[in-house]
Design a protein around this motif. Sequence first.
Motif, PDB file in Angstrom:
ATOM      1  N   SER A 201       6.106 110.510 -88.967  1.00  0.00           N
ATOM      2  CA  SER A 201       6.052 109.653 -87.782  1.00  0.00           C
ATOM      3  C   SER A 201       6.335 108.205 -88.136  1.00  0.00           C
ATOM      4  O   SER A 201       7.109 107.512 -87.456  1.00  0.00           O
ATOM      5  N   GLU A 202       5.725 107.722 -89.216  1.00  0.00           N
ATOM      6  CA  GLU A 202       5.940 106.336 -89.632  1.00  0.00           C
ATOM      7  C   GLU A 202       7.382 106.098 -90.061  1.00  0.00           C
ATOM      8  O   GLU A 202       7.976 105.068 -89.722  1.00  0.00           O
ATOM      9  N   ASP A 203       7.959 107.041 -90.793  1.00  0.00           N
ATOM     10  CA  ASP A 203       9.333 106.891 -91.254  1.00  0.00           C
ATOM     11  C   ASP A 203      10.314 106.862 -90.086  1.00  0.00           C
ATOM     12  O   ASP A 203      11.261 106.065 -90.065  1.00  0.00           O
ATOM     13  N   ILE A 204      10.096 107.727 -89.108  1.00  0.00           N
ATOM     14  CA  ILE A 204      10.964 107.751 -87.933  1.00  0.00           C
ATOM     15  C   ILE A 204      10.871 106.424 -87.187  1.00  0.00           C
ATOM     16  O   ILE A 204      11.875 105.873 -86.720  1.00  0.00           O
ATOM     17  N   SER A 205       9.670 105.895 -87.064  1.00  0.00           N
ATOM     18  CA  SER A 205       9.480 104.613 -86.379  1.00  0.00           C
ATOM     19  C   SER A 205      10.220 103.494 -87.099  1.00  0.00           C
ATOM     20  O   SER A 205      10.894 102.670 -86.469  1.00  0.00           O
ATOM     21  N   VAL A 206      10.132 103.461 -88.430  1.00  0.00           N
ATOM     22  CA  VAL A 206      10.778 102.397 -89.206  1.00  0.00           C
ATOM     23  C   VAL A 206      12.290 102.478 -89.098  1.00  0.00           C
ATOM     24  O   VAL A 206      12.971 101.480 -88.834  1.00  0.00           O
ATOM     25  N   VAL A 207      12.858 103.662 -89.292  1.00  0.00           N
ATOM     26  CA  VAL A 207      14.310 103.782 -89.289  1.00  0.00           C
ATOM     27  C   VAL A 207      14.876 103.517 -87.907  1.00  0.00           C
ATOM     28  O   VAL A 207      15.946 102.919 -87.749  1.00  0.00           O
ATOM     29  N   LEU A 215      13.713  95.158 -86.416  1.00  0.00           N
ATOM     30  CA  LEU A 215      12.840  95.175 -87.586  1.00  0.00           C
ATOM     31  C   LEU A 215      12.316  93.768 -87.874  1.00  0.00           C
ATOM     32  O   LEU A 215      13.097  92.825 -88.040  1.00  0.00           O
ATOM     33  N   THR A 216      11.012  93.628 -87.922  1.00  0.00           N
ATOM     34  CA  THR A 216      10.401  92.330 -88.207  1.00  0.00           C
ATOM     35  C   THR A 216      10.459  92.051 -89.707  1.00  0.00           C
ATOM     36  O   THR A 216      10.035  92.880 -90.511  1.00  0.00           O
ATOM     37  N   MET A 217      10.975  90.894 -90.057  1.00  0.00           N
ATOM     38  CA  MET A 217      11.087  90.545 -91.474  1.00  0.00           C
ATOM     39  C   MET A 217      10.666  89.097 -91.689  1.00  0.00           C
ATOM     40  O   MET A 217      10.881  88.241 -90.836  1.00  0.00           O
ATOM     41  N   HIS A 218      10.069  88.861 -92.854  1.00  0.00           N
ATOM     42  CA  HIS A 218       9.686  87.516 -93.265  1.00  0.00           C
ATOM     43  C   HIS A 218      10.464  87.206 -94.545  1.00  0.00           C
ATOM     44  O   HIS A 218       9.988  87.449 -95.657  1.00  0.00           O
ATOM     45  N   ARG A 219      11.649  86.667 -94.353  1.00  0.00           N
ATOM     46  CA  ARG A 219      12.541  86.462 -95.507  1.00  0.00           C
ATOM     47  C   ARG A 219      12.201  85.172 -96.238  1.00  0.00           C
ATOM     48  O   ARG A 219      11.747  84.189 -95.646  1.00  0.00           O
ATOM     49  N   GLN A 220      12.453  85.198 -97.542  1.00  0.00           N
ATOM     50  CA  GLN A 220      12.167  84.064 -98.402  1.00  0.00           C
ATOM     51  C   GLN A 220      13.093  84.135 -99.610  1.00  0.00           C
ATOM     52  O   GLN A 220      13.774  85.137 -99.833  1.00  0.00           O
ATOM     53  N   ASP A 221      13.102  83.055-100.385  1.00  0.00           N
ATOM     54  CA  ASP A 221      13.847  83.074-101.640  1.00  0.00           C
ATOM     55  C   ASP A 221      13.140  84.010-102.603  1.00  0.00           C
ATOM     56  O   ASP A 221      11.974  83.792-102.949  1.00  0.00           O
ATOM     57  N   LEU A 222      13.844  85.044-103.029  1.00  0.00           N
ATOM     58  CA  LEU A 222      13.216  86.091-103.826  1.00  0.00           C
ATOM     59  C   LEU A 222      14.035  86.351-105.084  1.00  0.00           C
ATOM     60  O   LEU A 222      15.235  86.647-105.007  1.00  0.00           O
ATOM     61  N   ALA A 223      13.397  86.229-106.239  1.00  0.00           N
ATOM     62  CA  ALA A 223      14.084  86.486-107.502  1.00  0.00           C
ATOM     63  C   ALA A 223      14.348  87.982-107.659  1.00  0.00           C
ATOM     64  O   ALA A 223      13.490  88.813-107.350  1.00  0.00           O
ATOM     65  N   ASP A 260      17.914  86.043-100.457  1.00  0.00           N
ATOM     66  CA  ASP A 260      17.099  85.770 -99.275  1.00  0.00           C
ATOM     67  C   ASP A 260      16.660  87.111 -98.713  1.00  0.00           C
ATOM     68  O   ASP A 260      17.452  87.829 -98.098  1.00  0.00           O
ATOM     69  N   ALA A 261      15.401  87.465 -98.921  1.00  0.00           N
ATOM     70  CA  ALA A 261      14.960  88.817 -98.555  1.00  0.00           C
ATOM     71  C   ALA A 261      13.481  88.840 -98.235  1.00  0.00           C
ATOM     72  O   ALA A 261      12.721  87.940 -98.603  1.00  0.00           O
ATOM     73  N   ASP A 262      13.095  89.899 -97.516  1.00  0.00           N
ATOM     74  CA  ASP A 262      11.690  90.185 -97.246  1.00  0.00           C
ATOM     75  C   ASP A 262      11.163  91.032 -98.399  1.00  0.00           C
ATOM     76  O   ASP A 262      11.650  92.136 -98.643  1.00  0.00           O
ATOM     77  N   SER A 263      10.171  90.536 -99.098  1.00  0.00           N
ATOM     78  CA  SER A 263       9.668  91.222-100.283  1.00  0.00           C
ATOM     79  C   SER A 263       9.161  92.624 -99.965  1.00  0.00           C
ATOM     80  O   SER A 263       9.465  93.580-100.693  1.00  0.00           O
ATOM     81  N   ASP A 264       8.418  92.775 -98.875  1.00  0.00           N
ATOM     82  CA  ASP A 264       7.858  94.086 -98.538  1.00  0.00           C
ATOM     83  C   ASP A 264       8.952  95.071 -98.145  1.00  0.00           C
ATOM     84  O   ASP A 264       8.914  96.246 -98.536  1.00  0.00           O
ATOM     85  N   ARG A 265       9.929  94.617 -97.359  1.00  0.00           N
ATOM     86  CA  ARG A 265      10.994  95.517 -96.906  1.00  0.00           C
ATOM     87  C   ARG A 265      11.888  95.958 -98.066  1.00  0.00           C
ATOM     88  O   ARG A 265      12.223  97.142 -98.190  1.00  0.00           O
ATOM     89  N   ILE A 266      12.274  95.010 -98.908  1.00  0.00           N
ATOM     90  CA  ILE A 266      13.095  95.382-100.063  1.00  0.00           C
ATOM     91  C   ILE A 266      12.296  96.256-101.014  1.00  0.00           C
ATOM     92  O   ILE A 266      12.823  97.185-101.637  1.00  0.00           O
ATOM     93  N   ILE A 345      17.392  99.054 -93.811  1.00  0.00           N
ATOM     94  CA  ILE A 345      16.765  97.814 -94.265  1.00  0.00           C
ATOM     95  C   ILE A 345      17.746  96.973 -95.075  1.00  0.00           C
ATOM     96  O   ILE A 345      17.823  95.752 -94.912  1.00  0.00           O
ATOM     97  N   THR A 346      18.515  97.624 -95.942  1.00  0.00           N
ATOM     98  CA  THR A 346      19.499  96.891 -96.749  1.00  0.00           C
ATOM     99  C   THR A 346      20.519  96.207 -95.852  1.00  0.00           C
ATOM    100  O   THR A 346      20.869  95.038 -96.064  1.00  0.00           O
ATOM    101  N   GLU A 347      21.026  96.925 -94.868  1.00  0.00           N
ATOM    102  CA  GLU A 347      22.018  96.335 -93.963  1.00  0.00           C
ATOM    103  C   GLU A 347      21.409  95.238 -93.105  1.00  0.00           C
ATOM    104  O   GLU A 347      22.105  94.298 -92.713  1.00  0.00           O
ATOM    105  N   ALA A 348      20.105  95.328 -92.801  1.00  0.00           N
ATOM    106  CA  ALA A 348      19.438  94.261 -92.061  1.00  0.00           C
ATOM    107  C   ALA A 348      19.364  92.979 -92.882  1.00  0.00           C
ATOM    108  O   ALA A 348      19.199  91.887 -92.327  1.00  0.00           O
TER     109      ALA A 348
END
Length: 394
Positions: A201-207, A215-223, A260-266, A345-348
């Motif tokens: 259920s969770e996976d279907i909701s995310v995709v 998709l909600t994202m909090h992007r930041q400078d990420l090494a 520039d990425a969301d740490s949790d999503r990546i 997520i990658t394409e987002a």
Amino acid sequence: MTRGPHRIPGPRDLSTRLLGAILVVVLVGVATAWVVVAGIGPAIFHVHMMQMGGSNANTTVHAEEAFRTASTLSLAVALIAALGTSVGVSLFLARRITRSLIPVTAAAGRVALGDYTARIPSVGMGAEFDDLTAAFNTMATDLGRIEATRTKMLGDLAHEMRTPVATIGAYLEAIADGVREADSATLAVLGDQVTRLSRLSEDISVVTTAEEGRLTMHRQDLAVTRIVAEAEAHATAQYAAHGVTLRVRTSASANIAVVDADSDRIGQVMTNLLDNAVRHTPSGSEVVISAFVTGTHAAISIADQGDGIPADHIGHVFERFYRVDASRDRAHGGSGVGLAIAKSITEAHDGTIRVESAGIGQGAIFTIELPLIARAPGARSNVPSSANSVVEGP
């Protein structure tokens, strides 16, 4: 809704054509008035002048009568010509517009009834109608694709839910009949199936959310090194339990790369890829995470020594519920949408993801690429490398 750029009317626009039609009416009226005034007016005036006698009073009367007659006749003929032209042009345009709207109405009715193959042909009535036709046909195409995806997703979802639901039902029936005891082993099985349904259920909701662009994202400078190190840390225990070695190789250029990425999503992308790799890699083998820079993108690849992917399956592995080996994946508890989530997520993040495999038994390599935002010369990441990490050349 975002509006398109304002377009300056061109020669094919409906507004330009209507303006042209009005100008035609005006020009016909003007031309008719000019012809009457230039050709008929002088002749009438001359006749009246010849009929006057030698009297100045008669001359004036005949001159005024000639003027009134010529003017009245000129205006009457001009107005009649203009009226006839206006009616003719208006009827022509009204019929053209009506005929052009008939296929639009018919196609809209077919789409409303669920026939998404309906299309509007080009009617040649100006750029506005062409834009309407293109927008409608695009909408019908998108609706058809969405409907096909929805139908397929519902079928796949029902298929995926059938096994855990059937297992839960069978165990509950056995408990009710006294065949099985509600002991810890039975409860563990039931708990696993409930967890599987919850994860599905969770996976279907995310995709679904990702594919719809919500998709909600909090992007930041990420090494890049931080992405790799966190993924390795989260997967180490799982890999050790499966007897699979997890290694990390980072190039010198990737060691100073920032995205520039969301740490949790990546991190979710990396987790899904690493889960997929360990499920298909036999005990005693290894999986390698490689980070490097290619052009303006940072790339992270995950290479396993597992089952491999046949060439005819390569193009489908990122589809929801698609499995190269359905029975094996279900046995290992995969929901069937992990790779679809990774792709969305990658394409987002304006990135790309791809897979390569030499075939059955030759393993597979999944690679994600994300746009670089900084590569400061001499900069170093503050994320420590693990014992299995190797820093390579550029």
